[in-house]
Design a protein around this motif. Structure first.
Motif, PDB file in Angstrom:
ATOM      1  N   PRO A 134       0.832  -1.216   0.000  1.00  0.00           N
ATOM      2  CA  PRO A 134       0.000   0.000   0.000  1.00  0.00           C
ATOM      3  C   PRO A 134       0.865   1.264   0.000  1.00  0.00           C
ATOM      4  N   ASP A 135       0.368   2.430  -0.544  1.00  0.00           N
ATOM      5  CA  ASP A 135       1.021   3.747  -0.573  1.00  0.00           C
ATOM      6  C   ASP A 135       0.530   4.527   0.644  1.00  0.00           C
ATOM      7  N   ILE A 136       1.432   4.809   1.617  1.00  0.00           N
ATOM      8  CA  ILE A 136       1.038   5.371   2.904  1.00  0.00           C
ATOM      9  C   ILE A 136       0.572   6.815   2.787  1.00  0.00           C
ATOM     10  N   ILE A 176     -11.193  13.988   7.991  1.00  0.00           N
ATOM     11  CA  ILE A 176     -11.544  14.512   9.301  1.00  0.00           C
ATOM     12  C   ILE A 176     -11.919  15.986   9.211  1.00  0.00           C
ATOM     13  N   VAL A 177     -11.122  16.752   8.407  1.00  0.00           N
ATOM     14  CA  VAL A 177     -11.416  18.186   8.248  1.00  0.00           C
ATOM     15  C   VAL A 177     -12.773  18.388   7.609  1.00  0.00           C
ATOM     16  N   VAL A 224      -2.705   8.704   4.432  1.00  0.00           N
ATOM     17  CA  VAL A 224      -2.694   9.696   5.511  1.00  0.00           C
ATOM     18  C   VAL A 224      -3.407  10.972   5.076  1.00  0.00           C
ATOM     19  N   VAL A 225      -3.077  11.434   3.879  1.00  0.00           N
ATOM     20  CA  VAL A 225      -3.719  12.665   3.359  1.00  0.00           C
ATOM     21  C   VAL A 225      -5.218  12.480   3.298  1.00  0.00           C
ATOM     22  N   GLY A 226      -5.610  11.316   2.839  1.00  0.00           N
ATOM     23  CA  GLY A 226      -7.040  11.079   2.722  1.00  0.00           C
ATOM     24  C   GLY A 226      -7.723  11.072   4.072  1.00  0.00           C
ATOM     25  N   VAL A 227      -7.066  10.507   5.107  1.00  0.00           N
ATOM     26  CA  VAL A 227      -7.690  10.453   6.430  1.00  0.00           C
ATOM     27  C   VAL A 227      -7.821  11.856   7.011  1.00  0.00           C
TER      28      VAL A 227
END
Length: 796
Positions: A725-727, A738-739, A731-734
């Motif tokens: 997987p591409d981390i 949230i924002v 992370v950016v997506g999570v």
């Protein structure tokens, strides 16, 4: 044809029996005892005259069957007489022209062909023949004018006085041979139809009219070709009178029809013109005058006068119809407008009749006669005499311009002109033999004297019966007549071969020979003991047969399979199935053919079972299917060889030496791509495509097959492993999620608050508008301002 043992208590001999079962033959159901009875059952029935045709226990009624079944049972001599038609007299129809110099006599003219036939009829077999009719040109005509001379017809008589010469002139356009006659009628000469006082008998008319005495019917002029004589005699006639409105015309019509000689009728076209302005009396009305004897339908003319009107009642309509038809007379009713409905109903009851509207003074009578004659002569209707009981006749007409008719419409043709030719197809069928072997019927066109004579000869016996051998040695030393292959016993003798005497043997002695193994059942309860020999009974279905010496055998009580006797693969003989080749079992339901047990690999039941009755019986219970190819609890080919393929192709996790030893049975071939793997259509042996996953979640592909008893596998040399997987994107997506969710929640909260504030403001405004303020002063109110005026202040 199968070889079976015949069972008659013990096994005795082997015979070859060919079995053919008919399906519900009405010939067998009839239980005919002789050839004559057999051929009367139906057209398709025949009688087998072979002497050795019957088997043990079969009655001679089995000799009667349909032709196909008898032939199938190997009967050589079959009695099957057929009907036929013989034309005895067949004169051609006459082609006669009006302007021909040679004139033919009426009996020399032929309009119908043939004239005589002989039909040899067999029961159930219709015979059809053609009848031709052609209207001859210049055919002679006899016309008899019958007139009502009651007082109401006085004006009409004046116009009829010159009818003879005028009608003769008009009829010359139709025929050169025309004759005319005249008769008149009034009423019965009894009360209450006429007045019987002397004065009224002398002159029945009132006022200054001079009338002749009343009479029933008078033949004024017999048929003649002298028109002037007609005019002279009619001119001398006087009107008469009666009391009631209906007239006695039926008495006159009857006498005109039956007194052929005195009227002068010839065997030509006969026309009767009935002219009146009133109704008619008919049978039963004579009781008013005390006359109860029915009309006898005979001629009673004396000095041209009907003398029995006071003795016999009026004829009935049916009686008139019969006499007019018997004497070929066509009737034209010339009546006034008032009585048209009555005489039109009468016309419907009298064949070959017409109704014309007569003017009040009969001035149009010639045109009426010409038009009615053309109408009658343009239609031909066939009728036949009484047919014997059991005989039916049907007609089919082939008329002008190819128009056809059947049923009652098949008896007639319309719109026929002179010289036109029409034909009729007439079918005659007999359903049984009458008491007389020969009858005669006659067919003729209504209104014509010509007829066709049809002689009916009934085929009630077979030809073989004529050659019967009396006292034949084949009938137990001459105790019967050998007729049509069967014995016809002399008086006092019984049995299939007349072998028993009714007087010599007791019934108990005869019955003992019909009990099997000294049992109690006679003929196994399936037949009758006739002269010590069992004659097996027949069943409702003729295909089901009892046979055997004691009727102990039948062909319908064998085991069944699939609701079919002997499974449809054998014959039932003496309650046991004789199976066809490749079948066995009590119901012939076990096939010996192993082709249904062959698997795709060419092995019987895949080598995992045996073929029994065309089905695989798997030896190992874990295998199933039509060829033991299914194993629900087995891991399958791909999981079974996964470890060996993996360790041989990719090394695996185990010891390489152990892999080679345990998986050495497998021939391994590596290919670069999946497309290079063998395909099932390229192989002549079973091939399986496999896809398996190793411990690292990598997929590898291979095929497995057994070629020449050697397992082999083709493997794609590259594994298909999933990428990591591409981390960063995760992370950016999570974070972004949230924002976005937080912003969304704030927006929703803000929206809810705005909605709440607006609702509260609207509520306040509503209450403000509904408030009611009082403008009066509060009585206890005191102002907070006190004004003090300086008394010393002078306003300056």
């Amino acid at each position: 044809c199968v070889c079976v043992w015949c069972v008659c208590g013990v096994w005795v001999r082997c015979v070859c029996v060919c079995l053919f079962w008919s399906s519900g033959s009405e010939c067998i159901k009839a239980n005919a005892q002789s050839c004559g009875e057999c051929i009367q059952v139906a057209e398709k029935c025949g009688w087998c005259t072979d002497e050795n045709f019957l088997r043990d226990g079969e009655s001679k009624t089995v000799r009667c069957d349909d032709i196909g079944s008898l032939s199938a049972k190997k009967c050589v001599k079959i009695e099957n007489p057929r009907g036929n038609i013989n034309i005895n007299i067949n004169k051609d129809v006459t082609n006669r022209k009006k302007d021909q110099a040679d004139k033919l006599k009426p009996e020399q003219i032929t309009q119908i062909q043939p004239q005589k036939l002989t039909l040899n009829l067999r029961s159930g077999e219709p015979l059809t023949f053609n009848l031709k009719f052609k209207r001859a040109e210049d055919y002679p005509i006899d016309l008899y004018y019958l007139m009502d001379l009651s007082f109401s017809m006085k004006d009409d008589l004046e116009n009829v006085k010159n009818l003879g010469t005028h009608l003769m002139r008009e009829m010359q356009e139709i025929t050169s041979d025309f004759r005319i006659g005249f008769g008149s009628f009034v009423e019965k000469t009894v009360m209450p139809y006429i007045s019987t006082t002397p004065a009224r008998l002398a002159n029945p008319c009132i006022g200054n009219y001079n009338c002749t005495s009343p009479f029933s019917y008078k033949n004024v002029l017999s048929l003649t070709n002298d028109g002037n004589q007609f005019n002279n005699l009619v001119s001398q006639q006087q009107i008469s009178g009666n009391l009631d409105s209906p007239e006695g015309g039926f008495d006159a019509i009857m006498q005109v029809a039956v007194c052929e000689g005195k009227i002068g009728w010839r065997n030509v076209t006969r026309l009767l013109v009935f002219s009146t302005d009133a109704g008619f009396h008919f049978a039963g009305d004579g009781k008013l005058g005390g006359i109860v004897l029915p009309n006898d339908g005979k001629c009673h003319l004396e000095n041209n006068m009907y003398t029995m009107s006071h003795y016999y009642d009026y004829p009935s309509i049916a009686h008139l119809v019969q006499k007019l038809s018997d004497h070929n007379i066509q009737t034209i009713f010339a009546v006034t407008e008032e009585f048209q409905p009555v005489y039109k109903e009468l016309k419907n009851l009298i064949p070959k009749s017409a109704v014309g509207t007569l003017s009040s003074n009969s001035s149009n009578v010639i045109k009426l006669i010409i038009d009615s004659y053309n109408s009658l002569s343009s239609e031909v209707i066939l009728e036949n005499s009484r047919v014997p009981e059991g005989v039916t006749i049907s007609y089919k007409s082939v008329c002008k311009n190819g128009v056809t008719g059947t049923g009652e419409g098949g008896r007639k043709c319309s719109n026929i002109s002179i010289g036109d030719e029409v034909s009729f197809q007439i079918s005659v069928e007999s359903t049984k033999c009458p008491s007389h072997n020969s009858e005669t019927i006659k067919i003729k066109p209504l209104g014509f004297t010509e007829e066709v004579e049809v002689v009916l000869n009934f085929i009630c016996e077979c030809e073989c019966s004529k050659g019967g051998v009396p006292n034949s040695k084949d009938c137990h030393n001459g105790n019967g007549t050998l007729e049509c292959g069967a014995c016809k016993c002399n008086a006092g003798r019984i049995g299939g071969k007349c072998e028993c005497s009714k007087d010599e043997l007791r019934t108990e002695d005869l019955d003992a020979n019909c009990r099997r193994d000294n049992g109690t059942d006679i003929c196994s309860n399936n037949g009758e003991c006739v002269c010590g020999t069992c004659e097996c009974k027949t069943r409702e279905n003729p295909a089901e047969i009892y046979n055997g010496k004691y009727c102990e055998c039948d062909n319908f009580n064998c085991d069944r399979s699939g609701n079919k006797l002997c499974g449809g693969h054998g014959q039932c003989e003496c309650r046991m199935c004789v199976c066809e080749a490749n079948y066995t079992g009590s119901a012939c339901d076990c096939s010996l053919d192993t082709s249904t047990c062959l698997a795709k690999n060419g092995q019987i039941c895949n080598g995992r079972g045996t073929c029994e009755c065309g089905e695989c019986k798997c030896t190992n219970p874990k295998f199933q299917g039509s060829t033991c190819e299914i194993c629900p609890t087995c891991p399958g080919v791909c999981p079974e060889h996964k470890d060996c393929v993996q360790c041989r192709a990719f090394g695996g996790e185990g010891d390489k030496l152990a892999c080679e030893q345990s998986c050495g049975y497998l021939t391994l071939v590596k290919v670069a791509r999946r497309d290079d793997l063998p395909q099932p259509t390229d192989q002549s042996f079973p091939l399986t495509h496999c896809k398996e996953r190793d411990a690292n979640d990598c997929w590898f592909y291979y095929t497995f097959a057994v070629r020449n008893d050697t397992p082999e596998a083709y493997v794609v040399e590259e594994l298909e492993c999933p990428a990591g997987p591409d981390i960063i994107p995760i992370v950016v997506g999570v974070v972004a999620g949230i924002v976005l969710i937080g912003l969304a929640l704030l927006l929703i909260w803000k929206l809810l608050m705005i909605i709440h504030d607006r609702r509260e403001f609207a509520k306040f405004e509503k209450e403000k508008m509904n408030a009611k303020w009082d403008t009066g002063e509060n009585p206890i109110y005191k102002s907070a301002v006190t004004t003090v005026v300086n008394p010393k202040y002078e306003g300056k």
